[in-house]
Design a protein around this motif. Structure first.
Motif, PDB file in Angstrom:
ATOM      1  N   VAL A   1     -69.205  -1.274  59.156  1.00 35.03           N
ATOM      2  CA  VAL A   1     -68.205  -1.501  58.099  1.00 35.03           C
ATOM      3  C   VAL A   1     -66.947  -2.110  58.751  1.00 35.03           C
ATOM      4  O   VAL A   1     -66.474  -1.590  59.760  1.00 35.03           O
ATOM      5  CB  VAL A   1     -67.842  -0.186  57.379  1.00 35.03           C
ATOM      6  CG1 VAL A   1     -66.825  -0.427  56.257  1.00 35.03           C
ATOM      7  CG2 VAL A   1     -69.093   0.487  56.845  1.00 35.03           C
TER       8      VAL A   1
ATOM      9  N   HIS B   1     -63.155  -2.856  59.405  1.00 35.21           N
ATOM     10  CA  HIS B   1     -61.855  -2.160  59.283  1.00 35.21           C
ATOM     11  C   HIS B   1     -61.987  -0.815  58.576  1.00 35.21           C
ATOM     12  O   HIS B   1     -61.191  -0.463  57.710  1.00 35.21           O
ATOM     13  CB  HIS B   1     -60.837  -3.048  58.509  1.00 35.21           C
ATOM     14  CG  HIS B   1     -60.641  -4.376  59.152  1.00 35.21           C
ATOM     15  ND1 HIS B   1     -60.192  -4.545  60.452  1.00 35.21           N
ATOM     16  CD2 HIS B   1     -60.822  -5.635  58.658  1.00 35.21           C
ATOM     17  CE1 HIS B   1     -60.130  -5.833  60.755  1.00 35.21           C
ATOM     18  NE2 HIS B   1     -60.515  -6.538  59.677  1.00 35.21           N
ATOM     19  N   PHE B   2     -62.993  -0.087  58.953  1.00 32.93           N
ATOM     20  CA  PHE B   2     -63.228   1.197  58.284  1.00 32.93           C
ATOM     21  C   PHE B   2     -62.106   2.205  58.562  1.00 32.93           C
ATOM     22  O   PHE B   2     -61.784   3.051  57.722  1.00 32.93           O
ATOM     23  CB  PHE B   2     -64.591   1.758  58.744  1.00 32.93           C
ATOM     24  CG  PHE B   2     -65.012   2.981  57.994  1.00 32.93           C
ATOM     25  CD1 PHE B   2     -65.179   2.960  56.607  1.00 32.93           C
ATOM     26  CD2 PHE B   2     -65.198   4.193  58.666  1.00 32.93           C
ATOM     27  CE1 PHE B   2     -65.559   4.098  55.916  1.00 32.93           C
ATOM     28  CE2 PHE B   2     -65.561   5.333  57.963  1.00 32.93           C
ATOM     29  CZ  PHE B   2     -65.750   5.277  56.576  1.00 32.93           C
ATOM     30  N   LYS B   3     -61.516   2.064  59.706  1.00 40.51           N
ATOM     31  CA  LYS B   3     -60.415   2.965  60.069  1.00 40.51           C
ATOM     32  C   LYS B   3     -59.304   2.896  59.018  1.00 40.51           C
ATOM     33  O   LYS B   3     -58.715   3.916  58.636  1.00 40.51           O
ATOM     34  CB  LYS B   3     -59.875   2.571  61.460  1.00 40.51           C
ATOM     35  CG  LYS B   3     -58.849   3.527  62.035  1.00 40.51           C
ATOM     36  CD  LYS B   3     -58.521   3.180  63.477  1.00 40.51           C
ATOM     37  CE  LYS B   3     -57.447   4.110  64.037  1.00 40.51           C
ATOM     38  NZ  LYS B   3     -56.249   4.170  63.275  1.00 40.51           N
TER      39      LYS B   3
ATOM     40  N   ASN C   1     -60.067   4.985  55.984  1.00 48.92           N
ATOM     41  CA  ASN C   1     -59.745   6.377  56.276  1.00 48.92           C
ATOM     42  C   ASN C   1     -58.219   6.595  56.226  1.00 48.92           C
ATOM     43  O   ASN C   1     -57.762   7.577  55.628  1.00 48.92           O
ATOM     44  CB  ASN C   1     -60.244   6.764  57.672  1.00 48.92           C
ATOM     45  CG  ASN C   1     -61.707   7.212  57.654  1.00 48.92           C
ATOM     46  OD1 ASN C   1     -62.216   7.581  56.590  1.00 48.92           O
ATOM     47  ND2 ASN C   1     -62.359   7.167  58.786  1.00 48.92           N
TER      48      ASN C   1
ATOM     49  N   HIS D   1     -60.066  10.547  54.758  1.00 51.63           N
ATOM     50  CA  HIS D   1     -61.399  10.674  55.382  1.00 51.63           C
ATOM     51  C   HIS D   1     -62.498  10.848  54.326  1.00 51.63           C
ATOM     52  O   HIS D   1     -63.617  10.318  54.450  1.00 51.63           O
ATOM     53  CB  HIS D   1     -61.371  11.863  56.342  1.00 51.63           C
ATOM     54  CG  HIS D   1     -62.478  11.856  57.342  1.00 51.63           C
ATOM     55  ND1 HIS D   1     -62.423  11.131  58.531  1.00 51.63           N
ATOM     56  CD2 HIS D   1     -63.688  12.455  57.347  1.00 51.63           C
ATOM     57  CE1 HIS D   1     -63.545  11.293  59.191  1.00 51.63           C
ATOM     58  NE2 HIS D   1     -64.332  12.117  58.491  1.00 51.63           N
TER      59      HIS D   1
ATOM     60  N   ASP E   1     -65.843   8.817  53.651  1.00 50.52           N
ATOM     61  CA  ASP E   1     -67.213   9.371  53.473  1.00 50.52           C
ATOM     62  C   ASP E   1     -67.890   8.772  52.254  1.00 50.52           C
ATOM     63  O   ASP E   1     -69.094   8.470  52.259  1.00 50.52           O
ATOM     64  CB  ASP E   1     -67.142  10.895  53.307  1.00 50.52           C
ATOM     65  CG  ASP E   1     -66.965  11.600  54.654  1.00 50.52           C
ATOM     66  OD1 ASP E   1     -66.998  10.889  55.686  1.00 50.52           O
ATOM     67  OD2 ASP E   1     -66.813  12.835  54.667  1.00 50.52           O
TER      68      ASP E   1
ATOM     69  N   ARG F   1     -78.650   5.723  59.769  1.00 48.26           N
ATOM     70  CA  ARG F   1     -77.231   5.713  60.153  1.00 48.26           C
ATOM     71  C   ARG F   1     -77.242   5.876  61.667  1.00 48.26           C
ATOM     72  O   ARG F   1     -77.696   6.902  62.175  1.00 48.26           O
ATOM     73  CB  ARG F   1     -76.514   6.870  59.465  1.00 48.26           C
ATOM     74  CG  ARG F   1     -75.026   6.845  59.743  1.00 48.26           C
ATOM     75  CD  ARG F   1     -74.335   7.928  58.962  1.00 48.26           C
ATOM     76  NE  ARG F   1     -72.919   7.997  59.301  1.00 48.26           N
ATOM     77  CZ  ARG F   1     -72.185   9.080  59.163  1.00 48.26           C
ATOM     78  NH1 ARG F   1     -72.738  10.197  58.681  1.00 48.26           N
ATOM     79  NH2 ARG F   1     -70.898   9.054  59.473  1.00 48.26           N
TER      80      ARG F   1
ATOM     81  N   LYS G   1     -68.274  -9.401  64.695  1.00 50.96           N
ATOM     82  CA  LYS G   1     -66.912  -8.869  64.607  1.00 50.96           C
ATOM     83  C   LYS G   1     -65.940  -9.882  65.239  1.00 50.96           C
ATOM     84  O   LYS G   1     -64.888 -10.201  64.684  1.00 50.96           O
ATOM     85  CB  LYS G   1     -66.813  -7.535  65.364  1.00 50.96           C
ATOM     86  CG  LYS G   1     -67.557  -6.391  64.696  1.00 50.96           C
ATOM     87  CD  LYS G   1     -66.740  -5.719  63.625  1.00 50.96           C
ATOM     88  CE  LYS G   1     -67.517  -4.539  63.032  1.00 50.96           C
ATOM     89  NZ  LYS G   1     -66.874  -3.981  61.881  1.00 50.96           N
TER      90      LYS G   1
ATOM     91  N   ARG H   1     -65.619 -11.153  61.389  1.00 52.59           N
ATOM     92  CA  ARG H   1     -66.172 -10.111  60.504  1.00 52.59           C
ATOM     93  C   ARG H   1     -66.774 -10.693  59.218  1.00 52.59           C
ATOM     94  O   ARG H   1     -66.689 -11.876  58.985  1.00 52.59           O
ATOM     95  CB  ARG H   1     -65.132  -9.025  60.164  1.00 52.59           C
ATOM     96  CG  ARG H   1     -64.617  -8.293  61.402  1.00 52.59           C
ATOM     97  CD  ARG H   1     -63.667  -7.171  61.047  1.00 52.59           C
ATOM     98  NE  ARG H   1     -63.311  -6.437  62.250  1.00 52.59           N
ATOM     99  CZ  ARG H   1     -62.389  -6.792  63.129  1.00 52.59           C
ATOM    100  NH1 ARG H   1     -61.681  -7.902  62.926  1.00 52.59           N
ATOM    101  NH2 ARG H   1     -62.139  -6.068  64.180  1.00 52.59           N
TER     102      ARG H   1
HETATM  103  N1  LIG Z   1     -64.465   9.058  57.014  1.00 56.87           N
HETATM  104  C1  LIG Z   1     -65.164   8.916  58.098  1.00 56.87           C
HETATM  105  N2  LIG Z   1     -64.721   8.195  59.109  1.00 56.87           N
HETATM  106  C2  LIG Z   1     -65.471   8.035  60.243  1.00 56.87           C
HETATM  107  C3  LIG Z   1     -66.703   8.630  60.360  1.00 56.87           C
HETATM  108  N3  LIG Z   1     -67.224   8.325  61.568  1.00 56.87           N
HETATM  109  C4  LIG Z   1     -66.341   7.499  62.188  1.00 56.87           C
HETATM  110  N4  LIG Z   1     -65.257   7.326  61.372  1.00 56.87           N
HETATM  111  C5  LIG Z   1     -64.095   6.597  61.609  1.00 56.87           C
HETATM  112  O1  LIG Z   1     -64.368   5.193  61.669  1.00 56.87           O
HETATM  113  C6  LIG Z   1     -63.348   4.579  62.381  1.00 56.87           C
HETATM  114  C7  LIG Z   1     -63.868   3.518  63.258  1.00 56.87           C
HETATM  115  O2  LIG Z   1     -62.807   2.749  63.662  1.00 56.87           O
HETATM  116  P1  LIG Z   1     -62.919   1.584  64.623  1.00 56.87           P
HETATM  117  O3  LIG Z   1     -63.956   1.880  65.641  1.00 56.87           O
HETATM  118  O4  LIG Z   1     -61.542   1.372  65.150  1.00 56.87           O
HETATM  119  O5  LIG Z   1     -63.334   0.314  63.824  1.00 56.87           O
HETATM  120  P2  LIG Z   1     -62.845  -0.371  62.536  1.00 56.87           P
HETATM  121  O6  LIG Z   1     -61.615   0.290  62.026  1.00 56.87           O
HETATM  122  O7  LIG Z   1     -63.977  -0.216  61.512  1.00 56.87           O
HETATM  123  O8  LIG Z   1     -62.623  -1.749  62.914  1.00 56.87           O
HETATM  124  P3  LIG Z   1     -63.713  -2.813  63.197  1.00 56.87           P
HETATM  125  O9  LIG Z   1     -64.939  -2.105  63.442  1.00 56.87           O
HETATM  126  O10 LIG Z   1     -63.325  -3.425  64.411  1.00 56.87           O
HETATM  127  O11 LIG Z   1     -63.774  -3.633  62.008  1.00 56.87           O
HETATM  128  C8  LIG Z   1     -62.639   5.692  63.128  1.00 56.87           C
HETATM  129  O12 LIG Z   1     -61.329   5.894  62.576  1.00 56.87           O
HETATM  130  C9  LIG Z   1     -63.485   6.870  62.943  1.00 56.87           C
HETATM  131  O13 LIG Z   1     -62.693   8.090  62.889  1.00 56.87           O
HETATM  132  C10 LIG Z   1     -67.167   9.452  59.278  1.00 56.87           C
HETATM  133  O14 LIG Z   1     -68.229  10.042  59.298  1.00 56.87           O
HETATM  134  N5  LIG Z   1     -66.379   9.531  58.209  1.00 56.87           N
END
Ligand SMILES: Nc1nc2c(ncn2[C@@H]2O[C@H](COP(=O)(O)OP(=O)(O)OP(=O)(O)O)[C@@H](O)[C@H]2O)c(=O)[nH]1
Length: 590
Positions: A460, A462-464, A467, A472, A476, A498, A572, A576
């Motif tokens: 995904v 910019h999943f961070k 969150n 969080h 999910d 996953r 990425k 992306r």
């Molecule tokens: N809500 C939730 N967050 C998760 C889970 N597992 C991992 N994360 C979060 O996913 C985020 C991953 O962030 P990054 O690795 O920085 O990547 P990104 O923000 O998606 O950025 P890019 O991958 O570079 O696009 C982290 O903040 C983790 O805490 C989960 O099961 N649930």
């Protein structure tokens, strides 16, 4: 015969020639069904034969008169002279047994009644032939002879005694020796008084029978000359004269020791059988053809708790067999079938009823008894209690059913655990461990079958931020939505997992690189176009995907995953929301 002697005497003076053609006398003679002839006493010439005599001879009257004489048909022991002597007086009558000789047939003995008559100055003989009377007389004399022989040879003692004094014997048969040990010639005189030979225990009964004034039949023991008391049966009857006075007693005394011994043996057998039946530790009962109880042994009484009087004559249904049955079994029907077709029920199990209402289970063995005509006379049933076995059986069945339920529960639990072991709880997709196992297996197969296999890794973008901005939990929700999205687009042979965090991997067995890239592109496009509603916010989330294929990019699982991951990394890096394909030359160590 009397009709002949009573016939009017004037007709006898009529000349024979006229007598042959007319006259009451001879019409009467013709009506007699027995043969009658009129012959000349001197030489036996036929003067007349009635219709029965003509029919019997098979000749005509003319033939008889012209060619035969009485002597041609019958002969008497003493001949014609003897007949003339018998009938020497006018009108004399005699009865003779003669042998009637049929010229063509056998000799027939007949009883002849002859009467001398004078007709036309000629001495004649009127003869009536009676074959039946001869036969009867002959038979009687034969029976008499047979009787004499029988009396002489029979093993029993035939006797006749007169009432004078104390019933002195005036005749005893030779069998007396057999019955008493004293020869017939010893009676009366040398042999002891008969009454003293009767066993003391039976003397009174015999004296009462004697005094009854009637015939009697009694059994008693007789003291034989050899000292052994033997059972005899005496059948006696009284002989009366014309005035009804008793003139004799006759009877037969037969030795019945053998029969008595057989009866005693049979009785002993029956007693043993009764004891066996009564002491048996089994229920024994007899049923009549109407289904009523005719016998129960002691064990059956105590087992069911009844007195015999309460059971004998009672119908089985309603006493030992419950009349109504909660389990809806048709007991009346079962009983009916048992009574009509007992051979079909050599053994059956039934629930029975005790007097106190207890239900017991009995294993019955049935033996039908039939008479000589094949009709069922009774059913002999032997029963053994199987209540305890039945109880154990029921408990075992119940335990078995419970075990089955528990087994199903365990199986469901195992299934659940197994699912938990291979599934990711948040998305419902397979987990990483399962992916690695499956990938190894599918790769081996692809190598074996020289087929293709592709892996798509996706993450995904910019999943961070999701969150961080929405929490969080919202993150999910996005992951859960992505899981559902991938599941919906997977084919049955695909394995969607996953892989970790917000990273996913899909194994596509059989998929060439081009096909995998096309599918990755369509997923990317479809997910980016979908609006996710999370916690009241509408989000637009994009994916980056990397594709690697066997055999183009790698031939082992780890390398293949690395190649796909590298391609994802490249996606990425290239901004992306895009799909990148692995390069075969990429250095895994980078
Ligand atoms: N809500 C939730 N967050 C998760 C889970 N597992 C991992 N994360 C979060 O996913 C985020 C991953 O962030 P990054 O690795 O920085 O990547 P990104 O923000 O998606 O950025 P890019 O991958 O570079 O696009 C982290 O903040 C983790 O805490 C989960 O099961 N649930």
């Amino acid at each position: 015969m009397t009709s002949l002697s009573d016939a009017p005497s004037h007709s006898l003076s009529t000349p024979p020639s006229e007598l042959l053609t007319s006259g009451t006398w001879f019409r009467l003679l013709d009506a007699i069904p027995l043969p009658v002839t009129l012959t000349r006493l001197l030489d036996g010439a036929f003067l007349y034969a009635n219709q029965a005599a003509i029919a019997r001879s098979g000749l005509t009257l003319e033939q008889l008169r012209a060619h035969f004489r009485a002597d041609d048909f019958y002969s008497m022991p003493l001949g014609r002279t003897a007949l003339q002597l018998q009938l020497r007086n006018p009108d004399s009558v005699a009865q003779l047994d003669i042998a009637l000789r049929d010229p063509q047939g056998p000799v027939v003995p007949v009883r002849a009644t002859v009467r001398r008559l004078r007709v036309e100055d000629e001495e004649c003989v009127l003869t009536l032939y009676d074959e039946q009377a001869y036969a009867l007389r002959h038979q009687l004399s034969l029976n008499r002879q047979q009787l004499d022989a029988l009396l002489a040879n029979m093993p029993g003692m035939a006797y006749r005694c007169t009432p004078a004094g104390s019933w002195e014997f005036d005749y005893v048969s030779q069998g007396t020796l057999y019955v008493t040990g004293y020869p017939a010639t010893d009676w009366p005189g040398q042999a002891p008084d008969f009454a003293s030979l009767i066993h003391p225990e039976h003397r009174e009964a015999h004296a009462i029978a004697l005094a009854s004034g009637e015939g009697y039949g009694i059994e008693y023991r007789l003291l034989h000359r050899d000292g052994i008391a033997r059972w005899v049966h005496e059948q006696a009857w009284l002989v009366e004269d014309a005035e009804g006075r008793v003139v004799a007693r006759e009877g037969v005394i037969s030795d019945i020791s053998a029969r008595k011994a057989e009866e005693a043996a049979r009785e002993a057998d029956a007693e043993q059988y009764r004891e066996l039946v009564q002491s048996a530790r089994s229920i024994i009962l007899r049923l009549d053809p109407q289904g009523r109880i005719s016998f129960v042994n002691q064990y059956a009484e105590s087992y069911f708790g009844y007195d015999p009087d309460e059971l004998i004559g009672q119908p089985l249904l309603g006493t030992l067999l419950p009349e109504t049955e909660s389990t809806q079994r048709n007991l009346a029907g079962v009983l009916e079938a048992l009574l009509t077709q007992p051979e079909d029920f050599p053994v059956h199990v039934n629930e029975n009823l005790c007097r106190d209402g207890r239900r017991v289970w009995v294993l019955w063995t049935n033996q039908p008894v039939r008479n000589a005509q094949g009709q069922l006379t009774e059913i002999l049933s032997i029963g053994n209690d199987i209540t305890e076995q039945r109880q154990i059986q029921l408990e075992l069945r119940r335990a078995h059913e419970q075990l089955q339920v528990q087994y199903q529960r365990i199986a469901a639990l195992q299934n659940q655990l197994r699912e938990q072991a291979i599934r990711d709880s948040l998305t419902g997709l397979f987990n990483r461990r399962y992916l690695e196992e499956t990938l190894e297996r599918e790769l081996a197969r692809a190598q074996r079958e020289q087929g293709a296999l592709s892996v798509i890794m996706l993450d995904v973008d910019h999943f961070k931020q999701v969150n961080d901005r929405f929490g969080h939990k919202a993150g999910d929700e996005v992951l859960r939505a992505l899981g559902a999205y991938l599941r919906a687009r997977s084919r049955s042979e695909d394995v969607a997992c996953r892989y970790g965090g917000e990273e996913f991997a899909i194994v596509l067995p059989g998929a060439q690189l081009g096909d995998a890239v096309r599918r990755a592109e369509s997923w990317r496009e479809g997910f980016a176009a979908s609006a996710l509603e999370v916690d009241g916010h509408v989000l637009q989330v994009t994916l980056s995907l990397g594709v690697a294929s066997f055999p183009s990019h790698a031939s082992d699982a780890e390398t293949l995953l690395n190649r796909a991951d590298s391609a994802l990394y490249a996606a990425k890096g290239h901004g992306r929301n895009r799909v990148e394909t692995a390069c075969a030359h990429v250095d895994d160590s980078v």
